[in-house]
Design a protein around this motif. Structure first.
Motif, PDB file in Angstrom:
ATOM      1  N   GLY A  92     -37.272 -62.160 -67.157  1.00  0.00           N
ATOM      2  CA  GLY A  92     -36.308 -62.644 -66.181  1.00  0.00           C
ATOM      3  C   GLY A  92     -36.707 -63.973 -65.583  1.00  0.00           C
ATOM      4  O   GLY A  92     -35.867 -64.879 -65.422  1.00  0.00           O
ATOM      5  N   GLU A  93     -37.981 -64.122 -65.230  1.00  0.00           N
ATOM      6  CA  GLU A  93     -38.464 -65.388 -64.685  1.00  0.00           C
ATOM      7  C   GLU A  93     -38.336 -66.511 -65.704  1.00  0.00           C
ATOM      8  O   GLU A  93     -37.964 -67.648 -65.357  1.00  0.00           O
ATOM      9  CB  GLU A  93     -39.922 -65.236 -64.248  1.00  0.00           C
ATOM     10  CG  GLU A  93     -40.138 -64.301 -63.073  1.00  0.00           C
ATOM     11  CD  GLU A  93     -39.574 -64.860 -61.780  1.00  0.00           C
ATOM     12  OE1 GLU A  93     -39.392 -66.086 -61.691  1.00  0.00           O
ATOM     13  OE2 GLU A  93     -39.304 -64.069 -60.860  1.00  0.00           O
ATOM     14  N   ALA A  95     -36.140 -66.674 -68.163  1.00  0.00           N
ATOM     15  CA  ALA A  95     -34.723 -67.008 -68.339  1.00  0.00           C
ATOM     16  C   ALA A  95     -34.215 -67.865 -67.195  1.00  0.00           C
ATOM     17  O   ALA A  95     -33.453 -68.824 -67.396  1.00  0.00           O
ATOM     18  CB  ALA A  95     -33.905 -65.720 -68.446  1.00  0.00           C
ATOM     19  N   VAL A  96     -34.609 -67.551 -65.961  1.00  0.00           N
ATOM     20  CA  VAL A  96     -34.182 -68.348 -64.810  1.00  0.00           C
ATOM     21  C   VAL A  96     -34.773 -69.754 -64.870  1.00  0.00           C
ATOM     22  O   VAL A  96     -34.128 -70.739 -64.491  1.00  0.00           O
ATOM     23  CB  VAL A  96     -34.594 -67.629 -63.498  1.00  0.00           C
ATOM     24  CG1 VAL A  96     -34.347 -68.531 -62.295  1.00  0.00           C
ATOM     25  CG2 VAL A  96     -33.829 -66.322 -63.354  1.00  0.00           C
ATOM     26  N   PHE A 101     -29.043 -70.409 -63.101  1.00  0.00           N
ATOM     27  CA  PHE A 101     -28.937 -69.071 -62.546  1.00  0.00           C
ATOM     28  C   PHE A 101     -27.477 -68.633 -62.516  1.00  0.00           C
ATOM     29  O   PHE A 101     -26.743 -68.884 -61.580  1.00  0.00           O
ATOM     30  CB  PHE A 101     -29.526 -69.038 -61.132  1.00  0.00           C
ATOM     31  CG  PHE A 101     -29.349 -67.708 -60.461  1.00  0.00           C
ATOM     32  CD1 PHE A 101     -29.815 -66.552 -61.063  1.00  0.00           C
ATOM     33  CD2 PHE A 101     -28.692 -67.616 -59.248  1.00  0.00           C
ATOM     34  CE1 PHE A 101     -29.644 -65.314 -60.453  1.00  0.00           C
ATOM     35  CE2 PHE A 101     -28.514 -66.387 -58.621  1.00  0.00           C
ATOM     36  CZ  PHE A 101     -28.994 -65.232 -59.231  1.00  0.00           C
ATOM     37  N   ALA A 105     -28.090 -66.567 -67.591  1.00  0.00           N
ATOM     38  CA  ALA A 105     -29.491 -66.241 -67.352  1.00  0.00           C
ATOM     39  C   ALA A 105     -29.716 -64.735 -67.437  1.00  0.00           C
ATOM     40  O   ALA A 105     -30.714 -64.260 -68.016  1.00  0.00           O
ATOM     41  CB  ALA A 105     -29.922 -66.764 -65.984  1.00  0.00           C
ATOM     42  N   MET A 106     -28.789 -63.962 -66.876  1.00  0.00           N
ATOM     43  CA  MET A 106     -28.935 -62.517 -66.926  1.00  0.00           C
ATOM     44  C   MET A 106     -28.859 -62.004 -68.361  1.00  0.00           C
ATOM     45  O   MET A 106     -29.644 -61.141 -68.775  1.00  0.00           O
ATOM     46  CB  MET A 106     -27.863 -61.847 -66.071  1.00  0.00           C
ATOM     47  CG  MET A 106     -27.988 -60.330 -66.016  1.00  0.00           C
ATOM     48  SD  MET A 106     -26.737 -59.543 -64.970  1.00  0.00           S
ATOM     49  CE  MET A 106     -25.262 -59.893 -65.937  1.00  0.00           C
ATOM     50  N   ALA A 109     -32.067 -63.010 -70.198  1.00  0.00           N
ATOM     51  CA  ALA A 109     -33.208 -62.224 -69.723  1.00  0.00           C
ATOM     52  C   ALA A 109     -33.163 -60.799 -70.258  1.00  0.00           C
ATOM     53  O   ALA A 109     -34.175 -60.252 -70.718  1.00  0.00           O
ATOM     54  CB  ALA A 109     -33.227 -62.216 -68.198  1.00  0.00           C
ATOM     55  N   THR A 137     -34.291 -59.125 -61.645  1.00  0.00           N
ATOM     56  CA  THR A 137     -35.021 -60.372 -61.403  1.00  0.00           C
ATOM     57  C   THR A 137     -34.080 -61.564 -61.355  1.00  0.00           C
ATOM     58  O   THR A 137     -34.210 -62.452 -60.496  1.00  0.00           O
ATOM     59  CB  THR A 137     -36.073 -60.583 -62.499  1.00  0.00           C
ATOM     60  OG1 THR A 137     -36.981 -59.479 -62.500  1.00  0.00           O
ATOM     61  CG2 THR A 137     -36.851 -61.867 -62.268  1.00  0.00           C
ATOM     62  N   THR A 138     -33.105 -61.602 -62.259  1.00  0.00           N
ATOM     63  CA  THR A 138     -32.176 -62.736 -62.285  1.00  0.00           C
ATOM     64  C   THR A 138     -31.151 -62.664 -61.150  1.00  0.00           C
ATOM     65  O   THR A 138     -30.667 -63.697 -60.677  1.00  0.00           O
ATOM     66  CB  THR A 138     -31.434 -62.788 -63.635  1.00  0.00           C
ATOM     67  OG1 THR A 138     -30.767 -61.521 -63.850  1.00  0.00           O
ATOM     68  CG2 THR A 138     -32.403 -63.040 -64.777  1.00  0.00           C
ATOM     69  N   VAL A 141     -32.980 -63.601 -57.299  1.00  0.00           N
ATOM     70  CA  VAL A 141     -33.915 -64.721 -57.341  1.00  0.00           C
ATOM     71  C   VAL A 141     -33.927 -65.398 -55.980  1.00  0.00           C
ATOM     72  O   VAL A 141     -32.907 -65.867 -55.489  1.00  0.00           O
ATOM     73  CB  VAL A 141     -33.524 -65.732 -58.436  1.00  0.00           C
ATOM     74  CG1 VAL A 141     -34.370 -66.981 -58.327  1.00  0.00           C
ATOM     75  CG2 VAL A 141     -33.705 -65.110 -59.806  1.00  0.00           C
TER      76      VAL A 141
END
Length: 402
Positions: A92-93, A95-96, A101, A105-106, A109, A137-138, A141
């Motif tokens: 997730g981190e 991808a962001v 965002f 991104a989701m 991730a 996580t996404t 954020v």
């Protein structure tokens, strides 16, 4: 007026059974629910105190999912969950960091987390947790809760779950195994009862119903096999249970006997499908009696009196059917053998020594020794066992010839 009264009585019995079954399910899972709530609140409090101005949602999630497993699997489940959380947070981190965002991104991730989990050969629970962690996580954020903070939250939740499941409230393996044994015995009893009543009917429909009923025993038999495989590995993985492994070893042997008993019940049920109508009607009460014996055993696995009663009734049924004659056809001989096998396996399950079973069945040993069942250890590392047993109400079981 008669029909409404009968209908009302039937509906009342069904409602009572539903209420009792619901109370049994709630009582069986009450401790898990309470532990999960306490662990979640404690994890949230600890994680929130370590890092200010953030929502430590990973901590209670990790604790609840780790505890939401059968008692003997909680330690392994916590470690599996932690692996999935790590994969999900890191993906997730990433991808962001590399994408804007938004929904993209989701999606990135979640896809990346699931692919990584699959690539390392993770189980389904780890794959699902990796995906859900990546999504969370996404979505949440914030600059005040970076990736390391989420990892700390997950570690706290998993740590609390391990503390609860392995030290403060470890699983009572013997109690768990006996619930599985009880379910298996009840299903065997229901199957033989259905077979016995189908033997009283003529025609292909009765045989078809009987054959369809045989498949219902596959689930409890599979549960027995899994319980036998996992019990020893659970003992090895939990050092706290090394203090008193004898009760689990004894229960593992009992499960082996129960598996043999289930196979004998299947053999008896299968042989009846090839019998003639007259022989079927003769065998019907014998099969129903065996079903009643299994129900007696399932009603209280900790009772010596129940085992003595079960052995007595099994012997009465087997001796009443008699031994096979050399002039009998192969199907009839197989059926007599199947009845003797079920009775013999019931005696072995009750605790009679295997070398004494034949003498008991032939009447050469009138008073066989049936040992008292071992009590359920109150805690895995203690040998003390309570002499009392809390029992909740349950629907009455009656397996008698109609």
């Amino acid at each position: 007026m008669g029909e409404p009264l009968i209908g009302g009585r039937v509906h009342g019995q069904r409602l009572r059974h539903l209420v009792v079954e619901t109370s049994e399910r709630l009582s069986a899972h009450a401790s898990t629910i309470i532990l999960a709530v306490i662990a979640a609140v404690l994890s949230w409090t600890i994680a929130g105190g370590l890092i200010n101005d953030h929502y430590p949602f990973f901590a209670p999630i990790a604790a609840v999912i780790a505890l939401n497993a059968s008692g003997g699997e909680r330690g392994a489940r916590a470690l599996q969950l932690l692996a999935g959380v790590f994969i999900g947070i890191l993906c997730g981190e990433a991808a962001v960091f590399f994408t804007a965002f938004d929904t993209m991104a989701m999606a990135v991730a979640m896809s990346l987390a699931m692919m990584v989990a699959v690539a390392v050969g993770a189980e389904r629970i780890v794959i699902g947790q990796a995906a859900s962690s990546a999504i969370l996580t996404t979505i949440f954020v914030t600059g005040s809760n970076p990736g390391p903070g989420r990892l700390v939250d997950a570690l706290i939740g998993a740590g609390v779950a391990l503390l609860f499941s392995q030290l403060l409230f470890p699983a009572r393996l013997v109690a768990l195994l006996r619930r599985i044994e009880e379910d298996a015995l009840n299903e065997m009893a229901r199957m033989l009862d259905a077979v016995g009543h189908s033997l009283e009917q003529d025609g292909d429909d009765a045989n078809e119903q009987m054959v369809n009923r045989l498949g219902d025993l596959s689930r409890p038999m599979a549960e027995l096999s899994r319980a036998r495989e996992s019990s020893m590995s659970t003992v090895r993985l939990s050092t706290l249970r090394w203090g008193d492994t004898e009760p689990v070893m004894d229960e593992d042997e009992i499960i082996e006997r129960l598996i043999l008993l289930g196979e004998s019940c299947l053999f008896l049920a299968r042989t009846t499908t090839s019998m003639g109508d007259e022989e079927r009607r003769e065998l019907a009460p014998i099969v129903c009696d065996m079903a009643a014996v299994l129900a007696i055993l399932a009603d209280d696995l900790s009772s010596r009196q129940a085992r003595e009663q079960a052995v007595e009734q099994a012997l009465t049924a087997a001796r009443g059917y008699g031994a096979a004659s050399p002039d009998d056809d192969p199907v009839t001989q197989a059926t007599h053998l199947a009845v003797e096998m079920v009775a013999s396996d019931i005696m072995v399950f009750a605790g009679i020594r295997f070398e004494d079973v034949e003498d008991v069945l032939q009447g050469e040993m009138e008073d066989p020794t049936i040992p008292s069942p071992q009590g359920e250890p109150w805690l895995p590392w203690l040998s003390w066992r309570p002499h009392w047993r809390l029992r909740w109400g349950r629907p009455g079981r009656s397996f008698k010839r109609r």
